[in-house]
Design an enzyme around this catalytic site. Structure first.
Site, PDB file in Angstrom:
ATOM      1  N   HIS A  56      79.423  69.978  68.302  1.00 61.31           N
ATOM      2  CA  HIS A  56      78.572  70.956  67.605  1.00 61.31           C
ATOM      3  C   HIS A  56      79.388  72.203  67.239  1.00 61.31           C
ATOM      4  O   HIS A  56      78.903  73.334  67.342  1.00 61.31           O
ATOM      5  CB  HIS A  56      77.360  71.343  68.447  1.00 61.31           C
ATOM      6  CG  HIS A  56      76.347  70.259  68.606  1.00 61.31           C
ATOM      7  ND1 HIS A  56      75.442  69.930  67.618  1.00 61.31           N
ATOM      8  CD2 HIS A  56      76.110  69.401  69.633  1.00 61.31           C
ATOM      9  CE1 HIS A  56      74.677  68.929  68.023  1.00 61.31           C
ATOM     10  NE2 HIS A  56      75.076  68.586  69.236  1.00 61.31           N
ATOM     11  N   ASN A 129      68.104  67.994  68.130  1.00 63.18           N
ATOM     12  CA  ASN A 129      68.774  67.558  66.907  1.00 63.18           C
ATOM     13  C   ASN A 129      67.759  67.412  65.780  1.00 63.18           C
ATOM     14  O   ASN A 129      66.570  67.656  65.977  1.00 63.18           O
ATOM     15  CB  ASN A 129      69.495  66.225  67.141  1.00 63.18           C
ATOM     16  CG  ASN A 129      70.702  66.352  68.060  1.00 63.18           C
ATOM     17  OD1 ASN A 129      71.539  67.225  67.880  1.00 63.18           O
ATOM     18  ND2 ASN A 129      70.776  65.483  69.054  1.00 63.18           N
TER      19      ASN A 129
END
Length: 491
Positions: A56, A129
């Site tokens: 990420h 997500n």
């Protein structure tokens, strides 16, 4: 008002004579050690970066608010959800999973959704997500999954072969990979995708009654995705297309918004539900637990400094407020350690004292010292118990001890076999019942294209015969045809 700019100073506030010229002996002589501003400037310059997140890494974000739009006190006593119309300031960070800083925003990947509520009872962080499921259900496999998506240790290059080797040996990944290989793996913007808590959490009401819940943030802009060809074309046009789009939309007053829908399962349903409800590779069918709209998320303010407010934002899955807590979902329990530990590594043990990470309410505890300490305890005691009026926990008010005892009881049975625990049932339903024919055609093309790039034949065969054909025989046959392989045997 004077038009004169302020005088440059050192970090200690001392005035500086020049921003342009170093102290030297003569015009071309050596530089002098006593030019302390030059030394400070260069020393700070080479320390401007903090360690990247391991995954990420590439992302962006904005500030805004969450507004409760329904009475949910039946299910939770969380203060920020306690009253219709109540607004809570928020920060969100969007990201891609596998790429480094500079990674093309449009490349095929899962997108991270990290949301912080700055509540009156402390920070509540919800990390998920843009998909309701994940690749693995057990944190033991999580570092291996991430390693398989990153770069080879010998060449430093990405490897589709490594990815498919891991996926095809991990059948629980089939649901997520089906989503990833569809057009949902290439969202057009962050504004045009949904966000999910993905994992299962617990809500508790004022009477002590508990519920299992899932969070679904539905975009009010509508879902928009790139095709594979469009995503690749955007890679050549703008590597930062998602970051730029979000900034421009907020700056222009076109504030992105999402509707929060909750799935709520009675506590007692979990033990004998037809599949393990704490398995993050599966969704709860809406027919069983219909989504209930409870609030609205709006982003209306860009960061003033990207590094200070987005890069240094440290989210912690263990940041819960009264009325919300973890479930036996093993990924949640592991993330409660890993997320805060990541921030301690990246920006130090006092990362929560950075402005973007500070809660709105006062902090009272016995932590002390450490690098970059800003807040301090003054002359207050730094140990407990003490006789001098230091803070004291309230077990009865804030954490019933049965909270974790009862969760542990379910933990001992939750991973035993449930009737529909098969890893291929839900991705097969997604392919047959949810996707349009165009979606299915794109899925096949995307899988074949990805499997054709450097993936060894034995792994291709395993991906077809032991993976996609089990998701759906028709899907397996089409992928096999695209790879020039025999039609797989019917599972």
């Amino acid at each position: 008002m004077s038009n004169q700019p302020p005088v440059t100073t050192t970090d200690a506030g001392c005035p500086v004579a020049s921003d342009e010229f170093s102290l030297a002996v003569g015009t071309n002589g050596p530089l002098l050690l006593q030019d302390t501003y030059l030394i400070e400037k260069l020393a700070h310059f080479v320390r401007e970066r903090v360690p990247d997140r391991v995954y990420h890494v590439k992302g962006g974000g904005a500030f805004g608010y969450f507004e409760a739009t329904a009475d949910v006190t039946e299910w939770t006593k969380a203060g920020f959800l306690s009253k219709v119309g109540k607004r809570t300031p928020v920060l969100i960070r969007f990201s891609s999973v596998a790429g480094e800083e500079g990674y093309p925003d449009s490349d095929r990947d899962v997108r991270g959704w990290a949301l912080r509520f700055y509540t009156e009872e402390g920070n509540y962080d919800l990390v998920g997500n843009n998909t309701p499921v994940f690749f693995v259900r057990d944190p033991m496999k999580f570092p291996d999954f991430i390693h398989s998506q990153e770069r080879m240790p010998d060449t430093g290059l990405r490897s589709n072969n490594m990815q498919w080797d891991f996926w095809s040996l991990s059948p629980e990944s089939a649901h997520q990979v089906t989503v990833l290989m569809s057009d949902r793996g290439t969202p057009r913007t962050w504004r045009h995708m949904n966000g999910f808590g993905s994992d299962t959490y617990m809500w508790e009401n004022a009477g002590g009654k508990k519920f299992w819940v899932k969070y679904h943030f539905k975009t009010e802009q509508g879902i928009q995705n790139f095709t594979d060809a469009e995503a690749k074309a955007m890679r050549a046009e703008d590597l930062d297309c998602h970051r730029r789009d979000l900034w421009d939309a907020v700056a222009g007053g076109d504030y992105p918004s999402w509707r929060l829908e909750m799935q709520i399962m009675p506590y007692e349903d979990a033990a004998d539900y037809r599949f393990n409800p704490f398995d993050v590779t599966k969704v709860w069918p809406h027919a069983d637990y219909p989504p209930i709209t409870v609030g609205r998320l709006v982003l209306d303010r860009n960061p003033e400094n990207f590094f200070a407010q987005i890069v240094q934002a440290g989210f912690d899955v263990a940041n819960f407020v009264p009325g919300i807590g973890p479930s036996p979902d093993r990924m949640v329990l592991a993330r409660m350690l890993a997320y805060a530990d990541s921030s301690r590594y990246r920006t130090g043990p006092n990362y929560a004292q950075l402005p973007v990470n500070q809660p709105l309410n006062e902090v009272h505890n016995y932590n002390k010292d450490g690098p970059m300490r800003y807040r301090h305890n003054g002359n207050q005691p730094v140990y407990a118990p003490n006789s001098y009026g230091g803070p004291k926990g309230d077990l009865q008010r804030y954490r019933d001890p049965s909270w974790f005892v009862e969760a542990a009881e379910i933990m001992r049975t939750a991973y035993e076999s449930h009737r529909d625990d098969n890893d291929f049932i839900q991705p097969g339903m997604l392919y047959r019942q949810v996707m349009t024919q165009t979606d299915r055609d794109h899925l096949v093309d995307n899988i074949v294209g990805h499997l054709s790039q450097g993936v060894e034949r034995p792994i291709q065969e395993r991906a077809v015969n032991d993976y996609w054909a089990k998701v759906d025989p028709d899907l397996g046959a089409h992928v096999a045809h695209g790879l020039g392989m025999p039609k797989p045997n019917k599972p």
